[in-house]
Structure formats: C-alpha cells, structure tokens
Design an enzyme around this catalytic site. Structure first.
Site, PDB file in Angstrom:
ATOM      1  N   ARG A  51       0.832  -1.187   0.000  1.00 46.42           N
ATOM      2  CA  ARG A  51       0.000   0.000   0.000  1.00 46.42           C
ATOM      3  C   ARG A  51       0.876   1.249   0.000  1.00 46.42           C
ATOM      4  O   ARG A  51       1.843   1.339   0.773  1.00 46.42           O
ATOM      5  CB  ARG A  51      -0.926   0.024   1.220  1.00 46.42           C
ATOM      6  N   ARG A  81      -7.932  26.077  -1.709  1.00 42.81           N
ATOM      7  CA  ARG A  81      -7.361  24.734  -1.663  1.00 42.81           C
ATOM      8  C   ARG A  81      -7.073  24.292  -3.095  1.00 42.81           C
ATOM      9  O   ARG A  81      -7.990  23.945  -3.849  1.00 42.81           O
ATOM     10  CB  ARG A  81      -8.315  23.764  -0.970  1.00 42.81           C
ATOM     11  N   ALA A  93      -7.885  25.375  11.600  1.00 41.64           N
ATOM     12  CA  ALA A  93      -7.266  24.054  11.712  1.00 41.64           C
ATOM     13  C   ALA A  93      -5.784  24.155  11.388  1.00 41.64           C
ATOM     14  O   ALA A  93      -5.336  25.113  10.763  1.00 41.64           O
ATOM     15  CB  ALA A  93      -7.950  23.062  10.771  1.00 41.64           C
ATOM     16  N   LEU A  95      -1.775  21.617  11.302  1.00 41.64           N
ATOM     17  CA  LEU A  95      -1.024  20.382  11.512  1.00 41.64           C
ATOM     18  C   LEU A  95      -0.458  20.305  12.924  1.00 41.64           C
ATOM     19  O   LEU A  95      -0.199  21.326  13.565  1.00 41.64           O
ATOM     20  CB  LEU A  95       0.138  20.303  10.516  1.00 41.64           C
ATOM     21  N   GLU A 110      -4.137  27.563  16.941  1.00 35.82           N
ATOM     22  CA  GLU A 110      -4.713  27.761  15.618  1.00 35.82           C
ATOM     23  C   GLU A 110      -5.889  28.734  15.671  1.00 35.82           C
ATOM     24  O   GLU A 110      -6.071  29.555  14.761  1.00 35.82           O
ATOM     25  CB  GLU A 110      -5.162  26.424  15.022  1.00 35.82           C
ATOM     26  N   GLU A 114      -5.437  31.911  13.303  1.00 32.08           N
ATOM     27  CA  GLU A 114      -6.260  31.985  12.102  1.00 32.08           C
ATOM     28  C   GLU A 114      -7.528  32.811  12.263  1.00 32.08           C
ATOM     29  O   GLU A 114      -8.074  33.298  11.270  1.00 32.08           O
ATOM     30  CB  GLU A 114      -6.640  30.575  11.627  1.00 32.08           C
ATOM     31  N   PRO A 132      -8.733   6.940   5.480  1.00 30.10           N
ATOM     32  CA  PRO A 132      -7.919   5.812   5.941  1.00 30.10           C
ATOM     33  C   PRO A 132      -7.408   4.881   4.860  1.00 30.10           C
ATOM     34  O   PRO A 132      -6.514   4.075   5.116  1.00 30.10           O
ATOM     35  CB  PRO A 132      -8.858   5.076   6.912  1.00 30.10           C
ATOM     36  N   GLY A 133      -7.931   5.009   3.635  1.00 32.60           N
ATOM     37  CA  GLY A 133      -7.429   4.165   2.559  1.00 32.60           C
ATOM     38  C   GLY A 133      -6.144   4.668   1.940  1.00 32.60           C
ATOM     39  O   GLY A 133      -5.448   3.911   1.260  1.00 32.60           O
ATOM     40  N   GLU A 137      -3.551  10.365   8.315  1.00 34.42           N
ATOM     41  CA  GLU A 137      -3.982  11.468   9.183  1.00 34.42           C
ATOM     42  C   GLU A 137      -5.102  11.067  10.144  1.00 34.42           C
ATOM     43  O   GLU A 137      -6.115  10.501   9.759  1.00 34.42           O
ATOM     44  CB  GLU A 137      -4.470  12.647   8.337  1.00 34.42           C
ATOM     45  N   GLU A 162      -2.564  32.207   4.013  1.00 36.35           N
ATOM     46  CA  GLU A 162      -3.458  32.562   5.103  1.00 36.35           C
ATOM     47  C   GLU A 162      -3.691  34.068   5.217  1.00 36.35           C
ATOM     48  O   GLU A 162      -4.486  34.515   6.044  1.00 36.35           O
ATOM     49  CB  GLU A 162      -2.912  32.025   6.430  1.00 36.35           C
TER      50      GLU A 162
END
Length: 221
Positions: A51, A81, A93, A95, A110, A114, A132-133, A137, A162
């Site tokens: 995978r 985005r 949001a 990381l 954050e 932000e 999840p595939g 994260e 930003e």
C-alpha cells in the site's frame, strides 16, 4: 434467505487499532509538507499486500461557537485549496507540527492565529480518520465556547495563503442546512457542525475533556 450478519451493542462498536506486521517500508516521495510511503503488510491468511499512502503528522481543528442557546453561530474562514481548485469554507485548523505541543494547545494556537479568537472553554467534540485508505492522518475537532476577540495589537501576523482569509459568523443551523444542500464540502467543517448539532440536542453532555487521551494517534502520547 437468512442474514449472516451479527448484531452488536453500542459499546461493542469500536475500531480495532492493531497495525499488521510491516515487512518492507520505504519513502517513495519526499514532499514539501508530507511524504508518501510504500509499505508491504503481512495480513496472515490473506497474504501480503503493498500500500502507498501519505504519511501525515495529524491535525486539529476548532469549531468556535457563540450566541444564545438555540441560536448559536459558528466562525468560518474561507481558504483556497489548490488540489480541488476551490475557495472553500472551513473552520480554523492546523497540523500537529510543533514537537511536544499537546493537541488541545495546538487547537487554541490555531484559533488565535487563524481567527484572532481566544476560548474561555474548550471541549473535545469528535475524532476522525480523514481518508484511511490512503492517508495516515488522524484529526481531532474541538469545540470552543466563551470566545473573545484578540486585541488588534496582539494579533498574529498571517502570511502566504493565510493572508486576508475572509471570516464570518454563521448560524449553526445554516451550516447544517448548507451541508445537506451540497453547498459546502469541507469534511472538517461538516463533521464539526454535525457533531455540534447532535451534542447541542443532547444538552452538550456528550463532550469529552479537551485533554482526553488520543490513543489511536500513532504520534501523540
């Protein structure tokens, strides 16, 4: 015809986190923010599978709420985005990219950076695995209440993508309606709004403490 599906109770409905033995792992792409790994996993009787996935540090988000009961408003921000070519509405949001920073403190940071807001109360709203595939994260969404604006002279100086992000307060009911109508698509905003809507209906009794353990996150103790 009879069904072979079993039945479970609510308490039985729990994801099982037990990573299959990895027989080979290599970084096949080193990116600016995250890398792509290729791993071979031993699934026992099912054999071995390979995978490729994005190795992600995880993230936190904050649904900031204000207003009277039944008329709550959510703080949303609009950000470009590039992968989907859209300026979509989101919630603050970021990381988990500061070593040693607890997730709930990252969420408060954050919110400050932000949205120019501070929270008098922070609760854990919901956790989810983004994709999840193909992505490792894990993301945690917090609910911020008793919010107040940061004084102009104390605000974080935003830059790059930003810079000059539009912000707005919108009714929680309107966010849910926009999601159901297909007008907004950011999964963190949708997940947070739906969870907040359910939590509100239950008198906010389903919320967990902000510093609750995050056992399923492989990089957070």
């Amino acid at each position: 015809m009879t069904s072979e599906h079993g039945r479970m109770t609510r308490d039985d409905l729990v994801d099982e986190y037990a990573k299959a033995p990895v027989t080979h792992s290599e970084c096949v792409y080193e990116g600016r923010v995250w890398n792509v790994l290729s791993e071979e996993a031993d699934l026992g009787d099912a054999g071995r599978v390979t995978r490729d996935f994005v190795d992600h540090p995880g993230a936190v988000a904050v649904l900031a709420l204000r207003g009277e009961a039944g008329a709550e408003e959510v703080l949303v921000i609009q950000q470009y985005r590039h992968p989907i070519g859209a300026r979509e509405w989101e919630i603050p949001a970021g990381l988990l990219d500061v070593d040693g920073e607890p997730p709930h403190e990252a969420a408060l940071r954050e919110l400050y950076e932000e949205a120019d807001l501070r929270a008098g109360r922070l609760d854990l709203l919901i956790d989810y695995a983004s994709s999840p595939g193909g992505l490792s994260e894990q993301l945690r969404i917090y609910l911020a209440r008793d919010v107040s604006e940061v004084a102009a002279g104390d605000r974080f100086e935003r830059e790059d993508e930003e810079l000059d992000m539009p912000t707005a307060w919108v009714s929680l009911d309107d966010v849910v309606a926009a999601a159901m109508a297909g007008r907004i698509h950011n999964p963190t905003l949708l997940m947070g709004a739906f969870a907040a809507n359910v939590a509100r209906a239950n008198g906010w009794n389903d919320l967990r403490p902000a510093d609750s353990p995050w056992e399923v996150h492989p990089k957070v103790s």
